[in-house]
Design a protein around this motif. Structure first.
Motif, mmCIF file in Angstrom:
data_model
loop_
_atom_site.group_PDB
_atom_site.id
_atom_site.type_symbol
_atom_site.label_atom_id
_atom_site.label_comp_id
_atom_site.label_asym_id
_atom_site.label_seq_id
_atom_site.Cartn_x
_atom_site.Cartn_y
_atom_site.Cartn_z
ATOM 1 N N ILE A 20 0.868 -1.180 0.000
ATOM 2 C CA ILE A 20 0.000 0.000 0.000
ATOM 3 C C ILE A 20 0.908 1.234 0.000
ATOM 4 C CG2 ILE A 20 -1.893 1.200 1.133
ATOM 5 C CD1 ILE A 20 -2.421 -1.368 2.730
ATOM 6 N N ALA A 21 0.895 1.953 -1.114
ATOM 7 C CA ALA A 21 1.713 3.156 -1.241
ATOM 8 C C ALA A 21 0.888 4.391 -0.894
ATOM 9 C CB ALA A 21 2.257 3.277 -2.653
ATOM 10 N N ALA A 22 1.572 5.495 -0.594
ATOM 11 C CA ALA A 22 0.877 6.758 -0.331
ATOM 12 C C ALA A 22 0.052 7.135 -1.559
ATOM 13 C CB ALA A 22 1.880 7.856 -0.004
ATOM 14 N N GLY A 23 -1.204 7.463 -1.315
ATOM 15 C CA GLY A 23 -2.097 7.821 -2.410
ATOM 16 C C GLY A 23 -2.945 6.678 -2.915
ATOM 17 N N ASP A 24 -2.595 5.439 -2.540
ATOM 18 C CA ASP A 24 -3.406 4.288 -2.957
ATOM 19 C C ASP A 24 -4.714 4.252 -2.176
ATOM 20 O OD1 ASP A 24 -1.431 3.482 -4.663
ATOM 21 O OD2 ASP A 24 -0.729 1.801 -3.425
ATOM 22 N N PRO A 25 -5.797 3.762 -2.811
ATOM 23 C CA PRO A 25 -7.026 3.533 -2.050
ATOM 24 C C PRO A 25 -6.849 2.345 -1.115
ATOM 25 C CG PRO A 25 -7.258 2.675 -4.268
ATOM 26 C CD PRO A 25 -5.940 3.388 -4.236
ATOM 27 N N LEU A 26 -7.680 2.257 -0.089
ATOM 28 C CA LEU A 26 -7.622 1.108 0.804
ATOM 29 C C LEU A 26 -7.903 -0.179 0.029
ATOM 30 C CD1 LEU A 26 -9.494 2.414 3.972
ATOM 31 C CD2 LEU A 26 -7.125 1.625 3.884
ATOM 32 N N PRO A 27 -7.128 -1.230 0.281
ATOM 33 C CA PRO A 27 -7.373 -2.497 -0.423
ATOM 34 C C PRO A 27 -8.692 -3.126 0.009
ATOM 35 C CG PRO A 27 -5.718 -2.788 1.286
ATOM 36 C CD PRO A 27 -5.978 -1.319 1.208
ATOM 37 N N GLU A 28 -9.366 -3.760 -0.936
ATOM 38 C CA GLU A 28 -10.623 -4.434 -0.630
ATOM 39 C C GLU A 28 -10.387 -5.792 0.027
ATOM 40 O OE1 GLU A 28 -12.930 -4.664 -4.164
ATOM 41 O OE2 GLU A 28 -13.073 -2.477 -4.427
ATOM 42 N N GLN A 29 -9.223 -6.369 -0.213
ATOM 43 C CA GLN A 29 -8.923 -7.701 0.323
ATOM 44 C C GLN A 29 -8.732 -7.630 1.831
ATOM 45 O OE1 GLN A 29 -5.520 -9.499 -1.533
ATOM 46 N NE2 GLN A 29 -5.404 -11.197 -0.072
ATOM 47 N N PRO A 30 -9.438 -8.430 2.610
ATOM 48 C CA PRO A 30 -9.233 -8.438 4.069
ATOM 49 C C PRO A 30 -7.924 -9.121 4.433
ATOM 50 C CG PRO A 30 -10.815 -10.106 3.462
ATOM 51 C CD PRO A 30 -10.511 -9.351 2.201
ATOM 52 N N LEU A 31 -7.437 -8.779 5.606
ATOM 53 C CA LEU A 31 -6.193 -9.371 6.084
ATOM 54 C C LEU A 31 -6.497 -10.691 6.788
ATOM 55 C CD1 LEU A 31 -3.148 -8.463 6.214
ATOM 56 C CD2 LEU A 31 -3.619 -7.715 8.545
ATOM 57 N N GLY A 32 -5.820 -11.764 6.330
ATOM 58 C CA GLY A 32 -6.032 -13.074 6.938
ATOM 59 C C GLY A 32 -5.066 -13.346 8.077
ATOM 60 N N THR A 92 5.062 5.376 4.294
ATOM 61 C CA THR A 92 4.696 6.536 5.103
ATOM 62 C C THR A 92 3.624 7.355 4.405
ATOM 63 O OG1 THR A 92 6.940 6.638 6.002
ATOM 64 C CG2 THR A 92 5.578 8.611 6.235
ATOM 65 N N GLY A 93 2.567 7.673 5.143
ATOM 66 C CA GLY A 93 1.478 8.474 4.596
ATOM 67 C C GLY A 93 0.389 7.675 3.918
ATOM 68 N N ALA A 94 0.603 6.360 3.767
ATOM 69 C CA ALA A 94 -0.405 5.515 3.122
ATOM 70 C C ALA A 94 -1.534 5.203 4.093
ATOM 71 C CB ALA A 94 0.231 4.232 2.622
ATOM 72 N N ALA A 95 -2.739 4.963 3.550
ATOM 73 C CA ALA A 95 -3.905 4.634 4.368
ATOM 74 C C ALA A 95 -3.741 3.260 5.003
ATOM 75 C CB ALA A 95 -5.159 4.668 3.508
#
Length: 411
Positions: free
Chosen positions: A72-84, A93-96
């Motif tokens: 997940i880079a800064a500026g990326d939307p939150l991933p839809e995939q849940p964390l297992g 740094t700065g990423a959601a």
């Protein structure tokens, strides 16, 4: 003649702030806020990572091995995939930060072999995460009315997504310097009896530095009929402030008070118990323009604009009353009893970090060269005729510290 405090009190009571206008944020530096500014968004606007590392929801004892399922880079939307279970995200740094992650492990506390991440030291829960709104909630007051916007302020407002601000209108000023001895063309040699018009150049620069809009700058000969014509023309421009120098005392060629009377200006006061600058006059013209007539001596003109004209200008701009700093004297400061004295001074910081004020030599109101060493003015109160070294004195920087939005007390 009135006291300095009485003069200030009259100005503070009778001078009102100008109207406001909305300007782009990029053009607002040095302008004074007319209204409180509130944030339209939370700061930060989303929960983000405070460093490069791995976002996870692991509470087991270290070392721990987790599989990285993506970046997940800064500026990326939150991933839809849940964390297992047993998984993590590489995060910048700065990423959601995903809502199912409760900590970020710094990259230096890990080793990576392919997509397998070995964590040597596990961060505490919620560490290295900046929560949405933790700095300021949406709707919080960012800056209050009456603040002169600095570069730092503009950065804060930009971060809150504000593209424009409401500020007080710029003060429109006409400057007239009087004196047949004044030569405005600095490329011309002086004729016998002439001096260069330093007042005009200083006051123009100072007014611009204070954020005023200079409508006109002219010089007047010591001839009342011609002076009346120029004054009529200046007031017809309906400036917020007509600033004059010279011809304001009680000599044969001091025609300004009489001309203002002819023009039916209402004199607020004429002569203030200050040194230098006692003859200063403040009036209001029939069309609403304020008139400040300063003495012609260069330093008297400077202090007159700084402290009497400055009080008026601050009120027009919507700035609060200025406060001095109280600093110990390094040397003595004398004043005539019953008069407030403004001394050319320098604020210094010694090797121990202690502030002190030096009263400079060359205090004549006609001497400009001592100002090379000055960074402000020491104000000796009317009841402190003789201040000794070590006593406290009121110090004001050369220009208002808040007018430029930054501290001007640094030597």
């Amino acid at each position: 003649m009135i006291s300095f405090n009485e003069a200030k009190s009259l100005l503070l009571q009778q001078v009102n702030s100008l109207g406001s206008e909305t300007v782009p944020l990029a053009l607002s530096h040095g302008r004074v806020l007319a209204r409180d500014v509130c944030s339209a968004i939370a700061l930060p606007p989303f929960t983000s990572s405070a460093m490069d590392g791995y976002a996870c929801a692991c509470d087991g004892p270290a070392p721990v091995e987790l599989r990285c399922i993506g970046t997940i880079a800064a500026g990326d939307p939150l991933p839809e995939q849940p964390l297992g279970q047993g998984e993590c995200w590489e995060i910048m740094t700065g990423a959601a930060v995903p809502t199912d992650c409760d900590r970020v492990v710094p990259v230096e506390n890990t080793d990576a072999q392919g997509d397998m991440i070995r964590i040597h030291e596990l961060s505490k829960q919620f560490s290295n995460i900046r929560n949405q709104g933790e700095e300021l909630p949406r709707g919080a007051v960012l800056l209050k009315a009456g603040r002169c916007l600095s570069a730092t302020d503009i950065g804060l407002l930009a971060g809150a997504g504000l593209h424009q601000v409401e500020v007080t209108r710029k003060v429109k000023v006409v400057l007239l310097t009087t004196g047949s001895e004044l030569l405005c063309d600095l490329e011309q040699p002086l004729a016998p009896g002439q001096i260069y018009n330093s007042n005009s150049f200083y006051l123009q620069a100072c007014l611009r530095e204070l954020g005023c809009e200079l409508l006109m700058a002219d010089s007047i000969q010591d001839e009342p009929v011609a002076a009346r014509e120029i004054l009529d023309r200046a007031l017809a421009m309906e400036p917020d402030l007509l600033l004059t120098t010279g011809a304001v005392s009680a000599g044969r060629f001091d025609f300004v008070p009489a001309l203002l009377k002819e023009l039916q200006a209402e004199v607020l006061f004429h002569k203030v118990a200050v040194r230098p600058g006692k003859p200063i006059l403040v009036a209001k013209a029939p069309r609403g323009s304020w008139v400040v007539s300063l003495p012609g001596n260069p330093v008297a003109a400077m202090t007159g604009l700084r402290f009497i004209g400055g009080t008026l200008l601050r009120s027009l701009m919507g700035l609060p009353e200025e406060k001095a700093v109280r600093v110990p004297l390094l040397n003595r400061a004398d004043s005539k009893e019953g008069m407030v004295s403004f001394k050319k001074a320098r604020l210094e910081i010694n090797d121990q970090g202690q502030a002190r004020v030096v009263i400079l030599p060359g205090q004549s109101p006609a001497q400009l060269s001592p100002l090379r060493e000055a960074n402000g003015w020491a104000m000796v109160e009317a009841d402190d005729a003789k201040l000794q070294a070590g006593q406290l004195v009121s110090f004001y920087p050369r220009v208002w510290s808040d007018c430029q939005g930054e501290s001007r007390f640094v030597p």
